[in-house]
Design an enzyme around this catalytic site. Sequence first.
Site: not given
Length: 815
Positions: A679, A683
Site C-alpha cells: 500500500d 502511494k
Amino acid sequence: MKVLKFGGSSVGSTESIENLLGILKELYSKGERPITVLSAMSGVTNLLTTLAENAAAGQDFDKSLEELEANHFAIVKSLIEVRCQNPVLTQLKIYFNELEELLQSVYSLRELSFQSKDLIISYGERCSTFMISKVAEQYFPESSYVDARELIKTDNRFGNAQVNLALTEGLIKEFVSDNLDKMLFVTGFIGSDEKGRTTSLGRGGSDYTAAIFGSVLNAERIEIWTDVEGMLTADPRIVKKAFPLPVLSYTEAMELSYFGAKVIYPPTMVPAFLKRIPIIIRNTFNPSFPGTVIQYDSGNSEFPIKGISSINSVSVLNLSGSGMIGKAGFSGRLFTLLARKQINVILITQSSSEHSITFAVHPSDAIRAKRLIEQEFELELDANKLLPLEIENELSVLAIVGENMKQTPGMSGKLFYALGRNGINVRAIAQGSSEYNISVIISQKDLSKALNTVHDAFFAELKKTLHVFCLGTGNIGGTLFKQIKTQHGFLQENNDLEIKIVGISNSRKMLVDAEGIDLNDWKEALDQKGMAADLNSFISQMKELNLPNCVFIDNTASESPTQYYEEVFRSSISIVTCNKIANSGSFKQYKTLKDTARNFGVDFYYETNVGAGLPIVRTLKDLMMSGDRIIRIEAILSGTISYIFNNFNGESSFHDVVLNAQKLGYTEPDPRDDLNGTDFMRKMLILARDAGYALEATDVKVDAILPQACIGAHNVEAFYEELKKAEDHFNQLKEVAAKEKKVLRYIGILENGKVEINLEMVDETHPFYTLSGSDNVISFTTERYIDRPLVVKGPGAGAEVTAAGVFAELVNVGA
Ligand code: ADP
Ligand code: ASP
Ligand code: MG
C-alpha cells in the site's frame, strides 16, 4: 380598456375557470369592462387535430368525441346553476353534432384539407368561449359571446392565416363601440377569409387575437394569463431552476419565443410593439404575482442575458464548394429561392472564407429544401463547383438572448466554455448582428443537458447542481453520504452548490434516480428499489442520462471500476476517487487517464489516494505548477505501520504490538497486507509520477520489515507464531536504535527519480522523530524549500478524514 387572454390551462378545469372569474370579478367591481379572449380547453386543439387526421385515415373517433363532450358538459354542470343549464347544454350539443358530421365527412372522403382542419379545430375555441361566457353571465349579466370569425378577417392560408388588419380594425372598432358596456368573451385563434370560411392564426394564436384587439382598441395593456409565473429564463419543463423575468423588451420576448419559449406566440409582439402597448404575462393560478412585463425598453437586469431558449428539432443543410467564393448574390439566390417556396430558415451561418453556407430549417422542410437547391444549382453541382448537399438531422438550436449582451464582452466565451466542459459539441454558431442572440446548433440528445449547463453558467447567482454517481457504500462511501447530508444547507447557502446523488451502487445493488436519491434513507431505497448491481449498466445509465455537471465517485478499493475511468472521462464526466488502483497500475494507464481528463476538460481528483484527507497530492501539484522542482520527498504514508512503530518503544513485544493493532482495527484482517509495504509502495509510486517520473511499480524498492519466515507463513495464526520467534530480530533493532537515541521509522524516499522504502533509524533532529498515533508525514525538499523542507503531517487514515477529502474534492469540481 384592458384585453385579457386566458390560455388553455386557464380554462381547462372548474378550478381554473373559478380563478379566471375571480380575476374578472375584481376588475368588474372597479367598473372595468375588459375584453376577454379565450383559448380552447387545454389539449382540445391537439385532440381535434388528431381526430381529424385519424378520421382521414379511416379510424374511429366516436369515443374521444364523446369524452370531449362530457368534459364540457361536466364544467357546465358544476359551474352553472341547474335551472340555467339547459340552453347552454343544448347549444354545446349542437356544436358537437356539427363536429361529428364534419369528422364523419372526413372519414367518408378519407381526405382532410387545411381548410376542413381549420373548421374542425375552431370548435375548440367556440365551445370553451361560449361555455365560459355563459358561466360568467351569472356574475356579469352583460356578458356576451363573440365569435371572432365575424371580426378578424384573414387571407385564406388555412392553418396559418394572415390577418387583414385594415378590414379587421374597422370591424372590431365598430363592434366594440356598440358594446362598450358589455363584458365581451371572444374566441381566440380563429378568423375567417373574405368568403366567410373559417381560418386559424397558427398554433398558440389566441395570444395574437388578444394583441390585435389590444392594438386596434389602443388598450392600456394586454394581459396573457397562463399557468406559469411569466416568461421564465428557460423552459421550466427542462430547466428546473428557471425563474420568472420581471421585464423584457419586445425584441427580447420575440427572440425568446421565436426560439421556442412557448409561453407567448411570437407574432403577438408586433401589434403591441407598434403601439407600445405593454404585454403582461401572468399566472391564473397565482394572480397576486406580478408576472412579466413586455415593454419597449428592456429594463435593468443584474444578469447579462435574459433567457435561454431552444428549438428541439431542426435539420441542417450545408452548401459548400469553390463555386461560391467571391460570387456576389450567391446567398441571395439561395435564400430567395427558399423564401419563395415558403421554407422558413431558422438560422444561417457563413464561413468568412465564403466557402460554405450552413443553414437550419424545420425537419419537415429539409428534403424539399434540398431538392429545390439541387434544381436551382444544377449547373454548379454538375460542374463540381458545389459539393453534393447533405442533410443532417436530430439537431437542436440553443440560443442565449438579451439586449445587455451587447455591452458585455465574453458572453460567447462563457457559453462555449460551459458547453465544452460538459462535452457538448457545437455544430454551428450564429450571432445576430443585433447581438441580442447567440445561437448554437448541437445534437438533440445533448439539448436538455446543454440548457441546464448554460443556465447554471449565466445565472451564477443561482445554485449550481452537481449530479453525482457514487460507487461503494462501505465505510468511506457511507460516511461521505452522512457528511453531504449534514452540509447540504451550508453548501447551498455559502457555495451556491447543490449536490444531488443520482446514482448509488455497491457490489450487491444499484439505484439510479435522475431526480436525486434522498440521503436520509439511501440504504432502504437501495435495498427496496435497487436492482442487482451491474457496473457496466451503472456506467451506461450514467452516460445515457447525460446530466450536466456530472461526477463519478469511486469509493471502492477494487480494480474493476478503474477499467471504466477512461470511458467516463470521454463522456465528459469528472472523477473523484480514493481508489489508488488506477493511478498505481501501469504508467501508461496513469498517463492515459490524466491526458484524457485534460483533453475532455474534466477533473480527475484523487487526493485521498495518498494520506487520506491530508493535502499532499494538491501540495505537490501546486509546487510543480508554480515551477518548483522536487529534490527529495521523504514520507511515512502508512498509518498502520506508523502506529506499530510508535508503539514498539516500551515493554510490549513486536508480536503484541501488531496483535493489539489488529484488535483495534488498525490493520487489515491479515496484518501482513500492511506490513509487506504494498500500500505504501502504491502511494509513493503515485507521488513519484505526479512529481514527473515515469516509474512502474517494479521500479520501487521495498525493504521488507518482516523476516522471510513471517511472510511465508501459511495463515494468520502461523504468522503470529513466526512473529514470536522473530522477537529477537525486532528487539535487536529497537536496542540498536535506543542506544543511538534513535527511533525506528518505515520511510519512503524519492530522490533522483528513484523510490525506496526502508526501515530506518532516525534521531531527534529528524522531522519524523516525533510522530504520534497513526499519523502520516511527508516532507518535500525542493529548489525553493531547500534549507527547511515543506512538511505536511496529520492523521492519514480513517473513514471520516478520507470521506472529508473526497467531499472537499467534490465541492472543488463544482467550483
Ligand atoms: P397557454 O395554454 O396558457 O397559452 P402555453 O402552453 O401556450 O400556455 O404556454 C405556457 C407554457 O409554456 C408553460 O406551461 C411552460 O411549460 C412553457 N414554457 C416554455 N418555455 C417557457 C419560458 N421560457 N417561460 C415560461 N413558460 C415556458
Ligand atoms: N387553442 C390553440 C392552440 O392550442 C390556440 C391557443 O391556445 O392559443 O394552439
Ligand atoms: Mg399559448
